[in-house]
Design a protein around this motif. Structure first.
Motif, mmCIF file in Angstrom:
data_model
loop_
_atom_site.group_PDB
_atom_site.id
_atom_site.type_symbol
_atom_site.label_atom_id
_atom_site.label_comp_id
_atom_site.label_asym_id
_atom_site.label_seq_id
_atom_site.Cartn_x
_atom_site.Cartn_y
_atom_site.Cartn_z
ATOM 1 N N LYS A 113 43.177 -59.092 47.354
ATOM 2 C CA LYS A 113 42.297 -58.155 47.125
ATOM 3 C C LYS A 113 41.629 -58.452 45.903
ATOM 4 O O LYS A 113 42.160 -59.006 44.969
ATOM 5 C CB LYS A 113 42.420 -57.216 46.883
ATOM 6 N N ALA A 114 40.169 -58.482 46.083
ATOM 7 C CA ALA A 114 38.866 -58.585 44.420
ATOM 8 C C ALA A 114 38.833 -57.587 43.893
ATOM 9 O O ALA A 114 38.415 -57.081 45.280
ATOM 10 C CB ALA A 114 37.380 -59.891 45.193
ATOM 11 N N HIS A 115 39.508 -57.133 43.130
ATOM 12 C CA HIS A 115 38.857 -56.116 42.040
ATOM 13 C C HIS A 115 37.584 -55.781 41.411
ATOM 14 O O HIS A 115 36.957 -57.144 40.658
ATOM 15 C CB HIS A 115 40.154 -55.609 41.187
ATOM 16 N N ASP A 116 36.940 -54.521 41.875
ATOM 17 C CA ASP A 116 35.433 -53.958 41.547
ATOM 18 C C ASP A 116 35.788 -52.978 40.873
ATOM 19 O O ASP A 116 35.835 -52.350 41.317
ATOM 20 C CB ASP A 116 34.521 -54.425 42.259
ATOM 21 N N ARG A 156 36.869 -59.535 40.977
ATOM 22 C CA ARG A 156 37.192 -60.135 40.387
ATOM 23 C C ARG A 156 38.997 -60.444 41.445
ATOM 24 O O ARG A 156 39.957 -59.484 41.343
ATOM 25 C CB ARG A 156 37.716 -60.072 38.796
ATOM 26 N N PHE A 157 39.288 -61.132 41.585
ATOM 27 C CA PHE A 157 40.278 -61.935 41.689
ATOM 28 C C PHE A 157 41.018 -61.743 40.523
ATOM 29 O O PHE A 157 41.171 -62.171 39.885
ATOM 30 C CB PHE A 157 40.924 -63.176 42.781
ATOM 31 N N SER A 158 42.863 -61.264 41.253
ATOM 32 C CA SER A 158 43.136 -60.450 40.038
ATOM 33 C C SER A 158 44.761 -62.191 40.025
ATOM 34 O O SER A 158 44.871 -62.566 38.552
ATOM 35 C CB SER A 158 44.984 -59.632 40.249
ATOM 36 N N LYS A 159 43.835 -63.030 40.425
ATOM 37 C CA LYS A 159 45.078 -64.138 40.488
ATOM 38 C C LYS A 159 44.930 -65.641 41.373
ATOM 39 O O LYS A 159 43.211 -65.285 42.174
ATOM 40 C CB LYS A 159 46.442 -64.816 40.882
ATOM 41 N N SER A 160 44.554 -66.657 40.828
ATOM 42 C CA SER A 160 44.201 -67.691 41.254
ATOM 43 C C SER A 160 44.597 -68.422 42.284
ATOM 44 O O SER A 160 43.271 -68.606 43.982
ATOM 45 C CB SER A 160 43.611 -68.097 40.255
ATOM 46 N N ILE A 161 45.934 -68.642 42.428
ATOM 47 C CA ILE A 161 45.874 -68.715 44.199
ATOM 48 C C ILE A 161 47.222 -67.402 45.080
ATOM 49 O O ILE A 161 47.342 -66.941 43.875
ATOM 50 C CB ILE A 161 47.381 -70.189 43.710
ATOM 51 N N PHE A 162 47.236 -67.469 46.307
ATOM 52 C CA PHE A 162 47.398 -66.132 46.766
ATOM 53 C C PHE A 162 47.533 -67.602 47.346
ATOM 54 O O PHE A 162 47.858 -68.439 48.491
ATOM 55 C CB PHE A 162 46.681 -65.684 47.518
ATOM 56 N N HIS A 163 49.665 -67.123 47.878
ATOM 57 C CA HIS A 163 50.806 -68.064 48.389
ATOM 58 C C HIS A 163 51.055 -66.674 49.786
ATOM 59 O O HIS A 163 51.641 -65.254 49.159
ATOM 60 C CB HIS A 163 51.797 -67.885 48.383
ATOM 61 N N LEU A 164 50.950 -67.154 51.402
ATOM 62 C CA LEU A 164 50.859 -66.452 52.214
ATOM 63 C C LEU A 164 52.014 -66.863 53.353
ATOM 64 O O LEU A 164 52.033 -68.484 53.103
ATOM 65 C CB LEU A 164 50.179 -66.456 53.055
ATOM 66 N N ARG A 165 53.156 -66.438 53.557
ATOM 67 C CA ARG A 165 54.178 -66.827 54.372
ATOM 68 C C ARG A 165 53.727 -66.589 56.110
ATOM 69 O O ARG A 165 53.405 -65.229 56.310
ATOM 70 C CB ARG A 165 55.465 -67.287 54.773
ATOM 71 N N VAL A 166 53.742 -67.184 57.426
ATOM 72 C CA VAL A 166 53.060 -66.172 58.708
ATOM 73 C C VAL A 166 54.151 -67.398 59.755
ATOM 74 O O VAL A 166 54.365 -68.238 59.733
ATOM 75 C CB VAL A 166 52.073 -66.535 58.959
#
Length: 795
Positions: free
Chosen positions: A285-288, A261-271
């Motif tokens: 990361k998805a936690h199991d 399970r992902f801790s949140k539904s949207i991840f924001h990244l900058r590159v």
């Protein structure tokens, strides 16, 4: 205590006596000794035993010795004439017997678990004579068990494991308790198991001790470790029984019953747009809740926007998803990317498929950050061509770079000096055109590799570099020439039109379509009478004969000019000369010789004969030179006095004299007359000692003949041109007139002997030390005196 009459039972039978205490005993009938009128013989008699008790309770705690039983025989009439003895296990230490009454007692408390029974022997003897009245008999005393040991778990505490979500009744493990009491007597060793702590999760079988699960669907993620307390009680679990306990640590092992399970539904990244391809731009990361391989997660990018620009891998250590850059980013082209990532388990358990899909999905948004980048060239590399000897300042090409950032800064160009150390090229800093700065020579450097640097005006720190390859093209500037210096010969037996040599050419130029050469004779249309050139059309030509009858006596060497032309746009030519020798050949055309000595062949002298003659001449010359040298060497040898001279008064030693300048070391009169007495003998090199010089008679100083002899010999020696150019020693034997010693002839010598004192030689200094030592040893006078004159001449 019961008394059993055994007199009616034959004594040779084996009897089994059972007491009221259920004690078994075996007795063998012995032979009894009779007392009939003092008879010594044994006879069969009746005997009887009265057995009381033959067991003893363990752990007896009374103050008095515990009564065990009584021994008695029919021969005992109560008059104290019989004595009872006891031997065997514990006799005297644990058990004791009253010798008169036969009562047996236990002196201390006994433990059945240590020793369950004791074997003893009893005998009745005459108290006065100590003679056995009956043979010795054996009996057993057993220790009766009591419940004094609790059950024990010998291997506790225990550890067990059972998979989570197991159904009720799943086997966990089995425990066993042991009781040291007698299992054949009562219920002291009958054990019953029960669970004191661990309900309602687990249960235990009361008879076997098998532990099983008692609750369904136990979840490891809720509780992983359980501690169960098991009790084992003897006496069949009845009241008053003894009990022992043990602990069992039960762990629920993991199964894959939880999806990631992902801790949140949207991840924001900058590159940044300058990130290198293959670099990590972010982590998700998805936690199991499971552990081990059940918690391994696989990440995948759902096809769509951004799938071609990024990739994702799994970190095996922490199961994170690492997003990697797959292609270069450009802020000016696209500023943001959005895509979905799916996380799923790598190892699925089919028993839990009904729990739902074992995967989860999240959205990733990546924003590209603008970075001030260096200029970008229009090509990754450039290639340019230029002819050699191109005039200085000629433009051969151009490079182009631009700033792709929003500011669109101007660009300036330069050549990296490390790539063009000799400054063959120059570049326009604004337009980027490259021109020649020196005359180029393809034969020296055929290709130049330079680097052009582009720099932003508003940020000179940001630069980019591109490789430029300049190929120097060849022009026809070198005429062709013969490929090698040919050694051409023609046989005296050559025929007309015979090819005697094949020639080729070379050229330092590098034409575009390969080399092309032509060969010809210098004067076209002019006929030659000896040789001609034939062009084969494949960059080779042949030298052909035009006549026969070549003779070395007539002409040994011919020179043939050859004109060679290349095939360039501007044709260049050169003339080479072939040297053709006339040689002798075999009938098959094989070369024999081209040497000059072949002219002498008609005389009959071969090459080997000529060499032999020359060697003989050289040997004769060497012999003559050696002979002349030996003769001249003999003439130059100086006459030396042999050490084996018959005159023993000539003494040879290696001390070096003073030379011509040593004229004051001694008086010349001593040479004229060795017996002269010198009154004033003073030397410059040695301090004289007064009183030591012997007084001798004064000799005559008119010895002109000796002086003339010495002068004459000295002049002859100095005028000798064959004398060696180094110090030499000349020795002469001369007998003067009127000598004090008279004649030295053996015929005219006087027979008388005169004594001679040579001690004065010690006063002449170190140079005469050896001479003084020789003459000082002579104690007798000598009969003959020889005058010896030694002259040392230093040249």
């Amino acid at each position: 205590g019961q008394t059993l009459d055994l007199s009616s039972i034959p004594t040779d039978f084996t009897l089994q006596l059972v007491s009221l205490g259920a004690l078994d005993l075996f007795q063998t009938g012995p032979l009894a000794a009779g007392r009939n009128g003092g008879s010594r013989g044994f006879q069969r008699v009746k005997r009887g035993w009265v057995w009381n008790q033959f067991f003893v309770l363990e752990e007896y705690m009374g103050s008095d010795p515990q009564y065990v039983g009584k021994l008695h025989t029919d021969l005992d009439k109560g008059d104290s004439a019989v004595k009872y003895t006891l031997s065997g296990d514990g006799a005297g230490t644990i058990f004791t017997i009253d010798q008169i009454t036969g009562d047996i007692h236990a002196l201390r408390s006994l433990d059945r678990e240590v020793k369950p029974y004791y074997t003893l022997r009893a005998q009745a003897v005459d108290i006065e004579t100590n003679r056995p009245l009956e043979p010795e008999s054996e009996f057993v005393i057993k220790v009766q068990d009591i419940n004094d040991n609790e059950p024990k778990f010998l291997e506790g505490p225990y550890t067990a494991s059972v998979p989570e979500m197991s159904p009720v009744g799943t086997y966990v493990m089995k425990v066993t308790a042991t009781d040291a009491d007698d299992p054949t007597y009562g219920n002291s060793a009958r054990v019953v198991y029960s669970i004191l702590h661990g309900q309602p999760y687990f249960s235990v079988d009361p008879k076997t001790g098998v532990i099983r699960t008692a609750l369904p669907n136990m979840d490891r993620e809720m509780k992983e470790l359980y501690q169960v307390l098991i009790q084992a009680k003897d006496m069949g679990g009845q009241l008053g029984g003894l009990a022992g306990t043990t602990t069992i640590n039960i762990t629920l092992s993991d199964v894959n019953d939880n999806p990631p399970r992902f801790s949140k539904s949207i991840f924001h990244l900058r590159v940044p747009e300058s990130s290198a391809v293959g670099s990590a731009v972010g982590r998700i990361k998805a936690h199991d809740l499971d552990i081990g391989k059940n918690a391994e997660v696989e990440y995948n990018i759902v096809p769509g926007d951004g799938g071609a620009m990024f990739d994702i891998t799994t970190n095996e250590h922490n199961q994170e998803g690492i997003i990697m850059l797959k292609k270069p980013l450009d802020y000016e082209t696209k500023k943001a990317y959005t895509f979905k990532v799916e996380a799923s388990n790598a190892h699925l358990d089919p028993r839990f498929h009904n729990f739902g899909p074992f995967k989860d999905t999240a959205t990733v948004k990546i924003n590209v950050l603008d970075v001030d980048e260096p200029p970008v060239f229009s090509k990754p590399s450039y290639a340019m061509d230029v002819y050699e000897d191109t005039p200085q300042g000629t433009i051969i090409g151009a490079v182009t770079a631009q700033d792709l950032d929003a500011g669109n800064s101007p660009v300036r160009y330069s050549i990296d000096w490390k790539s063009d150390l000799d400054s063959f090229f120059d570049i326009d800093p604004v337009r980027g055109t490259i021109s020649t700065n020196e005359l180029l020579d393809r034969e020296s450097i055929a290709q130049h590799n330079i680097s052009v640097v582009a720099t932003k005006v508003n940020n000179p720190v940001l630069t980019s570099k591109v490789a430029v390859t300049v190929h120097v093209l060849d022009i026809n500037e070198f005429p062709p020439e013969l490929a090698m210096p040919y050694e051409t010969y023609v046989c005296e037996s050559a025929k007309v039109g015979q090819v005697i040599q094949v020639i080729s050419a070379r050229d330092q130029d590098l034409p575009q379509a390969g080399q092309k050469f032509s060969f010809k004779y210098p004067q076209e249309g002019v006929k030659t009478k000896n040789f001609t050139i034939r062009d084969f059309g494949n960059n080779t030509a042949g030298v052909m004969t035009l006549r026969v009858g070549f003779k070395r006596r007539s002409q040994e060497i011919y020179h043939l000019p050859v004109v060679i032309e290349d095939g360039g746009l501007q044709t260049l030519s050169s003339t080479g000369t072939l040297t053709i020798r006339v040689c002798g050949c075999d009938t098959d055309g094989s070369l024999l010789t081209c040497s000059a000595e072949a002219i002498f062949l008609p005389v009959g002298l071969s090459t080997g004969a000529l060499i032999a003659i020359l060697v003989c001449i050289v040997i004769l010359l060497v012999i003559v030179v050696l002979y002349v040298g030996v003769r001249r060497q003999k003439k130059k040898e100086t006459l030396m006095t042999s050490k084996e001279d018959i005159r023993d008064n000539v003494i040879h030693y290696d001390d070096e004299g003073g030379g011509e300048e040593d004229t004051h070391a001694f008086d010349m009169g001593t040479l004229r007359n060795p017996k002269v007495i010198k009154e004033n003998m003073f030397r410059r090199d040695v301090k004289p000692e007064l009183g030591l010089c012997p007084r001798r008679p004064v000799a005559s100083q008119n010895s002109a003949d000796i002086s003339n002899f010495i002068s004459l010999r000295l002049q002859e020696h100095e005028g000798d041109t064959s004398a060696p150019p180094y110090d030499s020693l000349a020795t002469y034997a001369y007998e003067g007139e009127g000598s004090v010693a008279e004649s030295l002839s053996s015929i005219e010598s006087v027979k008388g002997e005169t004594e001679e004192d040579y001690d004065y030689l010690n006063e002449w200094g170190p140079r005469f030390k050896t001479l003084a030592g020789i003459f000082g040893e002579r104690s007798e006078s000598q009969s003959d005196v020889t005058s010896s004159i030694t002259t040392e001449n230093k040249h």
